[in-house]
Design a protein around this motif. Structure first.
Motif, mmCIF file in Angstrom:
data_model
loop_
_atom_site.group_PDB
_atom_site.id
_atom_site.type_symbol
_atom_site.label_atom_id
_atom_site.label_comp_id
_atom_site.label_asym_id
_atom_site.label_seq_id
_atom_site.Cartn_x
_atom_site.Cartn_y
_atom_site.Cartn_z
ATOM 1 N N LEU A 336 -9.223 -9.126 26.269
ATOM 2 C CA LEU A 336 -7.870 -9.674 26.161
ATOM 3 C C LEU A 336 -7.440 -9.786 24.703
ATOM 4 O O LEU A 336 -6.307 -9.439 24.355
ATOM 5 N N ARG A 337 -8.333 -10.244 23.827
ATOM 6 C CA ARG A 337 -7.972 -10.344 22.405
ATOM 7 C C ARG A 337 -7.686 -8.972 21.813
ATOM 8 O O ARG A 337 -6.776 -8.811 20.983
ATOM 9 N N SER A 338 -8.439 -7.957 22.233
ATOM 10 C CA SER A 338 -8.209 -6.599 21.736
ATOM 11 C C SER A 338 -6.848 -6.075 22.183
ATOM 12 O O SER A 338 -6.109 -5.473 21.396
ATOM 13 N N VAL A 339 -6.499 -6.323 23.451
ATOM 14 C CA VAL A 339 -5.184 -5.898 23.955
ATOM 15 C C VAL A 339 -4.076 -6.617 23.205
ATOM 16 O O VAL A 339 -3.070 -6.014 22.816
ATOM 17 N N ARG A 340 -4.270 -7.916 22.973
ATOM 18 C CA ARG A 340 -3.242 -8.691 22.275
ATOM 19 C C ARG A 340 -3.014 -8.158 20.864
ATOM 20 O O ARG A 340 -1.884 -8.029 20.410
ATOM 21 N N ARG A 341 -4.097 -7.855 20.135
ATOM 22 C CA ARG A 341 -3.957 -7.305 18.781
ATOM 23 C C ARG A 341 -3.207 -5.980 18.801
ATOM 24 O O ARG A 341 -2.323 -5.739 17.966
ATOM 25 N N ALA A 342 -3.561 -5.120 19.753
ATOM 26 C CA ALA A 342 -2.903 -3.807 19.829
ATOM 27 C C ALA A 342 -1.415 -3.952 20.158
ATOM 28 O O ALA A 342 -0.568 -3.260 19.576
ATOM 29 N N MET A 343 -1.088 -4.860 21.078
ATOM 30 C CA MET A 343 0.319 -5.060 21.431
ATOM 31 C C MET A 343 1.093 -5.679 20.270
ATOM 32 O O MET A 343 2.236 -5.294 19.997
ATOM 33 N N ASP A 344 0.486 -6.622 19.567
ATOM 34 C CA ASP A 344 1.152 -7.222 18.406
ATOM 35 C C ASP A 344 1.422 -6.171 17.334
ATOM 36 O O ASP A 344 2.492 -6.166 16.699
ATOM 37 N N HIS A 345 0.456 -5.279 17.129
ATOM 38 C CA HIS A 345 0.634 -4.209 16.139
ATOM 39 C C HIS A 345 1.807 -3.302 16.540
ATOM 40 O O HIS A 345 2.630 -2.931 15.697
ATOM 41 N N ASN A 346 1.880 -2.961 17.829
ATOM 42 C CA ASN A 346 2.985 -2.112 18.290
ATOM 43 C C ASN A 346 4.325 -2.816 18.148
ATOM 44 O O ASN A 346 5.326 -2.207 17.743
ATOM 45 N N LYS A 347 4.367 -4.097 18.474
ATOM 46 C CA LYS A 347 5.634 -4.839 18.381
ATOM 47 C C LYS A 347 6.093 -4.975 16.936
ATOM 48 O O LYS A 347 7.290 -4.927 16.649
ATOM 49 N N ASP A 348 5.135 -5.151 16.017
ATOM 50 C CA ASP A 348 5.498 -5.236 14.599
ATOM 51 C C ASP A 348 6.128 -3.933 14.121
ATOM 52 O O ASP A 348 7.071 -3.944 13.318
ATOM 53 N N ALA A 349 5.597 -2.802 14.585
ATOM 54 C CA ALA A 349 6.145 -1.495 14.194
ATOM 55 C C ALA A 349 7.479 -1.229 14.892
ATOM 56 O O ALA A 349 8.343 -0.538 14.355
ATOM 57 N N GLY A 350 7.649 -1.769 16.124
ATOM 58 C CA GLY A 350 8.895 -1.569 16.860
ATOM 59 C C GLY A 350 8.821 -0.372 17.787
ATOM 60 O O GLY A 350 7.998 0.537 17.602
ATOM 61 N N PRO A 351 9.700 -0.340 18.813
ATOM 62 C CA PRO A 351 9.663 0.740 19.811
ATOM 63 C C PRO A 351 10.227 2.068 19.322
ATOM 64 O O PRO A 351 10.250 3.028 20.075
ATOM 65 N N GLN A 352 10.676 2.124 18.066
ATOM 66 C CA GLN A 352 11.210 3.374 17.533
ATOM 67 C C GLN A 352 10.150 4.199 16.809
ATOM 68 O O GLN A 352 10.447 5.281 16.317
ATOM 69 N N ARG A 353 8.937 3.673 16.717
ATOM 70 C CA ARG A 353 7.911 4.355 15.934
ATOM 71 C C ARG A 353 6.623 4.453 16.735
ATOM 72 O O ARG A 353 6.439 3.758 17.737
ATOM 73 N N GLY A 354 5.733 5.309 16.286
ATOM 74 C CA GLY A 354 4.430 5.444 16.913
ATOM 75 C C GLY A 354 4.428 6.474 18.022
ATOM 76 O O GLY A 354 5.462 6.934 18.502
ATOM 77 N N ALA A 355 3.214 6.819 18.471
ATOM 78 C CA ALA A 355 3.062 7.866 19.481
ATOM 79 C C ALA A 355 3.667 7.465 20.818
ATOM 80 O O ALA A 355 4.085 8.310 21.600
ATOM 81 N N GLY A 356 3.732 6.153 21.103
ATOM 82 C CA GLY A 356 4.306 5.715 22.364
ATOM 83 C C GLY A 356 5.793 5.956 22.474
ATOM 84 O O GLY A 356 6.354 5.937 23.577
ATOM 85 N N ALA A 357 6.452 6.188 21.332
ATOM 86 C CA ALA A 357 7.893 6.430 21.324
ATOM 87 C C ALA A 357 8.229 7.896 21.572
ATOM 88 O O ALA A 357 9.344 8.338 21.278
ATOM 89 N N VAL A 358 7.293 8.637 22.150
ATOM 90 C CA VAL A 358 7.488 10.075 22.330
ATOM 91 C C VAL A 358 8.717 10.379 23.191
ATOM 92 O O VAL A 358 9.356 11.436 23.042
ATOM 93 N N ALA A 359 9.096 9.458 24.086
ATOM 94 C CA ALA A 359 10.271 9.704 24.933
ATOM 95 C C ALA A 359 11.539 9.858 24.102
ATOM 96 O O ALA A 359 12.491 10.522 24.533
#
Length: 471
Positions: A336-359
């Motif tokens: 759970l702590r690992s998931v939380r860190r990863a999600m916090d990192h993604n939220k800090d970068a925002g939904p416009q960046r990173g590989a998850g924004a491929v759409a």
């Protein structure tokens, strides 16, 4: 003269602009094949007062569907832009062709899996509703199927709610009508929907800067996608040769248990729900003999970019976060702590960046590119991520159909080509509902994953109690 004037008036009458598919909608429309459909679904279970309630529900659905404009829309190709497509209302719309009453069944999920295999008719409005009577007469289910090009999860919810029993709610301010597509579509979002005759030269530098920024964003996303494919630690269990077969399962958890974990460890409800998936996958892999050691599959977590009251009511507005699930971690709290860190990192970068924004890259592809490149994009899904884990919000108010209350609702995500599993989750009236979709040939043991979801939350609750218990 009168006839000539009449003809001139007819010719001068403005024609309505087509409701063009947004780039992401067009992508979903073109990556589908007859062997691999791309529709999403929702399986709702209703408490019945009598065996005849299922037939009454089917009659109500057919009658009410005629009054929901979004359910009358079909998708057709257009000449301009080349390769594009648009929604248009069907003048002779017959809802009876979309609502079907099935034979009684003792297993709603088994029936839903068989129905999810069947592609929607692309020549008609791409949706269906299947009413499944329960074998014991005390319940029935409704499986809604919507093509992803017609509706995303939020839009599908709106369309399905339109055929439920009306509720006495205070009037809400209606969303403004979407602007019809107009003029020449230019390559970048900042320069879209402009007519060249209306272009103010003074605005040109700003438009150029916006377009340049958009191009930089696209390059950044592309680079992130490449980096995400370099250190892949997945398992063959997450990929499969597409067979077109489907199996579904559902899991119900108590939301109070999720909140108990969240309050003890921190983070969000979504962090806990994703961590539960990671732990369940670990159990599933170990149970089937594939092993979880060193496995960190990439989960795509869709993020809605739809803004209330202002967004287009039909177009998909999605980005996403890419999270490596800590399946190889043995301790549930550490997962759970690992998931939380990863999600916090993604939220800090925002939904416009990173590989998850491929759409978001769909916005930078012309319509003809979507048509030609659709099969290639479909094949590339397994390279971009290993499993889809999506959340679909539901209203907290109780829904009814023909007076029968909705007791369970399982969202069913589309399964990407070459992948074996997809997970969707919703909360409804104090309970969490996981909807699992799998390739039936690749995952005959989907029930093991469902059992793992229940066991993982129970372990998290026990772990939190052990931490909180005074020595």
């Amino acid at each position: 003269m009168k006839s000539q004037h009449s003809q001139q008036s007819q010719h001068s009458r403005p024609t309505q602009s087509p409701d063009l598919l947004a780039p992401l909608d067009l992508a979903f429309w073109n990556i589908e094949t007859a062997e691999h459909p791309m529709h999403l679904g929702a399986l709702g279970v209703f408490a019945a007062g009598s065996p005849g309630d299922a037939q009454h529900a089917a009659e109500l659905l057919a009658a009410r569907a005629a009054g929901v404009p979004g359910l009358r829309m079909r998708i057709r190709g257009v000449r301009i832009p080349v390769g594009g497509a648009a929604r248009e209302p069907v003048p002779d719309f017959d809802p009876l062709g979309h609502v079907q009453l099935a034979q009684p069944t003792a297993d709603f999920h088994a029936a839903a899996g068989a129905l999810m295999e069947r592609p929607l008719d692309r020549a008609r409005p791409p949706w269906e509703a299947h009413v499944l009577p329960g074998a014991d007469g005390t319940s029935f289910a409704v499986l809604f199927k919507f093509h992803h090009a017609l509706a995303d999860g939020l839009r599908a919810l709106t369309l399905a709610a339109g055929v439920m029993d009306p509720m006495d709610l205070p009037p809400s301010r209606p969303a403004p009508a979407p602007e019809a597509p107009r003029g020449l579509r230019l390559p970048f979002p900042g320069m879209r929907d402009l007519r060249l005759g209306d272009l103010d030269p003074r605005k040109l530098p700003g438009l150029v800067r916006e377009s340049a920024s958009s191009a930089v964003t696209a390059l950044d996303i592309g680079a992130s996608v490449v980096r995400a494919t370099l250190d892949v630690r997945s398992s063959p269990a997450f990929s499969s040769h597409p067979t077109g077969t489907r199996r579904t399962e559902g899991v119900v958890l108590e939301l109070d248990d999720v909140h108990r974990v969240r309050k003890s460890v921190g983070g969000t409800v979504n962090d806990v729900l994703i961590a539960v998936v990671a732990g369940a996958l670990r159990r599933w892999l170990d149970e089937r003999g594939d092993g979880s050691e060193g496995v960190r599959p990439r989960a795509l977590i869709p993020v809605s970019r739809r803004r209330p009251r202002t967004a287009h009511p039909q177009g998909n507005r999605l980005s996403g976060y890419l999270v490596k699930l800590p399946v190889d971690e043995g301790d549930p709290l550490a997962r759970l702590r690992s998931v939380r860190r990863a999600m916090d990192h993604n939220k800090d970068a925002g939904p416009q960046r990173g590989a998850g924004a491929v759409a978001l890259l769909a916005d930078h592809v012309p319509p003809i590119g979507h048509r030609i490149g659709g099969p290639v994009v479909a094949q590339a899904a397994r390279l971009l991520f290993d499993i889809l884990v999506t959340s679909v919000p539901l209203p907290s108010l109780g829904l009814r159909l023909g007076g029968c209350p909705l007791t369970e609702v399982y969202p069913l995500a589309p399964l990407a080509q070459g992948q074996s599993l997809a997970v969707a989750v919703s909360t409804y009236r104090g309970r969490v509902h996981y909807g699992l979709v799998a390739d039936a040939a690749a995952v005959p043991d989907l029930d093991v994953l469902a059992t793992g979801i229940r066991a993982e939350l129970a372990d998290l609750v026990r772990a939190c109690e052990a931490v909180e218990r005074p020595v």
